[in-house]
Design an enzyme around this catalytic site. Structure first.
Site, PDB file in Angstrom:
ATOM      1  N   GLU A  56       0.752  -1.210  -0.034  1.00 40.36           N
ATOM      2  CA  GLU A  56       0.045   0.039  -0.002  1.00 40.36           C
ATOM      3  C   GLU A  56       0.980   1.501   0.017  1.00 40.36           C
ATOM      4  O   GLU A  56       1.851   1.132   0.681  1.00 40.36           O
ATOM      5  CB  GLU A  56      -0.795   0.033   1.143  1.00 40.36           C
ATOM      6  CG  GLU A  56      -1.796   0.995   1.148  1.00 40.36           C
ATOM      7  CD  GLU A  56      -2.828   0.992   2.485  1.00 40.36           C
ATOM      8  OE1 GLU A  56      -3.934   1.399   2.376  1.00 40.36           O
ATOM      9  OE2 GLU A  56      -2.233   0.810   3.636  1.00 40.36           O
ATOM     10  N   LYS A 130      -9.986   0.093  -2.217  1.00 42.64           N
ATOM     11  CA  LYS A 130      -9.989  -0.089  -0.770  1.00 42.64           C
ATOM     12  C   LYS A 130     -11.544   0.082  -0.143  1.00 42.64           C
ATOM     13  O   LYS A 130     -11.939   1.157  -0.375  1.00 42.64           O
ATOM     14  CB  LYS A 130      -8.930   0.465  -0.038  1.00 42.64           C
ATOM     15  CG  LYS A 130      -8.835   0.009   1.477  1.00 42.64           C
ATOM     16  CD  LYS A 130      -7.818   0.776   2.060  1.00 42.64           C
ATOM     17  CE  LYS A 130      -7.481   0.314   3.508  1.00 42.64           C
ATOM     18  NZ  LYS A 130      -6.462   1.239   4.125  1.00 42.64           N
ATOM     19  N   CYS A 175      -4.604  -3.628   3.403  1.00 41.27           N
ATOM     20  CA  CYS A 175      -4.635  -3.314   4.582  1.00 41.27           C
ATOM     21  C   CYS A 175      -5.503  -3.481   5.723  1.00 41.27           C
ATOM     22  O   CYS A 175      -5.859  -4.867   6.017  1.00 41.27           O
ATOM     23  CB  CYS A 175      -3.860  -1.588   4.449  1.00 41.27           C
ATOM     24  SG  CYS A 175      -2.886  -1.299   5.956  1.00 41.27           S
TER      25      CYS A 175
END
Length: 289
Positions: A56, A130, A175
């Site tokens: 990321e 995301k 993440c």
């Protein structure tokens, strides 16, 4: 029982493919980050990886959250996207490009945190925005991704075809997504994944407490390989990320790890091993809800 839950029992698949997670300690200097990413990708490809994953924010760890608004590119156009496509072609690899900020039409104050995957011919194979946005406050460190990011809404997986002609299904995540097992269950339907990839920039305290156990849990509960590419070290902006990029097999065994610092973590997606796990303990077919 739905067809999606019977298909994981295909234990006759015996192919394998080598893959690599790149660990970085990215800075506010985009050009330097791209140069470092390119060097590590070359090392991974030279080691035999056909799939390479970046972390990321591989392209920027800015001094402040709003720095990503200035860097943001239009989807399909920009130097970061061009570099990713060029690396995929140069090395003949599938490249999961960590994340980069992409502009949102009509909203200059927010961007998407987007993971782009490129095929060996340089074409765009998948885009994942995301879904889960991180917020954290321990009295010393405060983060609120929603201040500059808009969340995605759709799970995304793609089909990787190896040089040997075998096909592997790869699910994408980023993440904070790691804390939400329902995303990974969604990625197992309508067809099961062979590999989950996770590009991350976990904070040091949350990573120290939860990173490995969450990754191993996602592998174990889905009987799926996991490859996690992380930011790992002290950044020029003062932030410290946990690192510990990992390759994990479907039984939850850690194949390789890099605690901190820039480097390559090699792993292998082994469908024979996965088939053994799913056949010996057919938990995926025992689900009732």
């Amino acid at each position: 029982m739905t067809p999606a839950m019977t298909s994981p029992m295909n234990s006759d698949r015996t192919a394998s493919v080598d893959c690599a997670a790149i660990q970085m300690v990215s800075s506010p200097d985009v050009a330097d980050n791209l140069a470092r990413a390119g060097q590590q990708i070359a090392l991974a490809a030279a080691a035999g990886a056909e799939l390479v994953v970046l972390p990321e924010y591989f392209c920027l760890m800015g001094h402040k959250d709003r720095d990503k608004l200035v860097l943001a590119e239009q989807a399909g156009d920009g130097p970061i996207q061009a570099a990713l496509a060029a690396w995929a072609v140069q090395h003949g690899i599938w490249l999961v490009g960590g994340t980069l900020p992409l502009r949102i039409a009509g909203d200059p104050d927010h961007v998407s945190n987007t993971c782009l995957t490129y095929a060996p011919d340089g074409s765009l194979a998948a885009r994942y925005d995301k879904i889960h946005l991180f917020r954290y406050d321990d009295g010393e460190r405060r983060y609120d991704e929603a201040a500059t990011l808009c969340a995605g809404t759709q799970p995304v997986a793609f089909e990787l075809r190896s040089r040997a002609g075998d096909t592997f299904r790869v699910g994408l995540s980023t993440c904070y997504d790691l804390r939400f097992p329902e995303l990974y269950r969604a990625l197992m339907s309508p067809l099961p994944c062979d590999l989950f990839v996770v590009g991350a920039a976990f904070t040091y305290p949350t990573g120290q407490a939860h990173w490995e156990v969450l990754l191993r849990a996602r592998a174990i509960e889905n009987q799926c390989h996991v490859l996690a590419s992380a930011q790992g070290g002290r950044h020029a902006n003062g932030r410290r990320t946990w690192g510990h990029s990992l390759a994990i097999d479907p039984w939850g065994v850690v194949q390789a790890v890099r605690p901190e610092g820039e480097g390559v973590v090699m792993g292998r997606v082994d469908l024979a091993r996965q088939g053994d796990v799913r056949r010996q303990l057919p938990a995926l077919t025992h689900r009732v809800m």
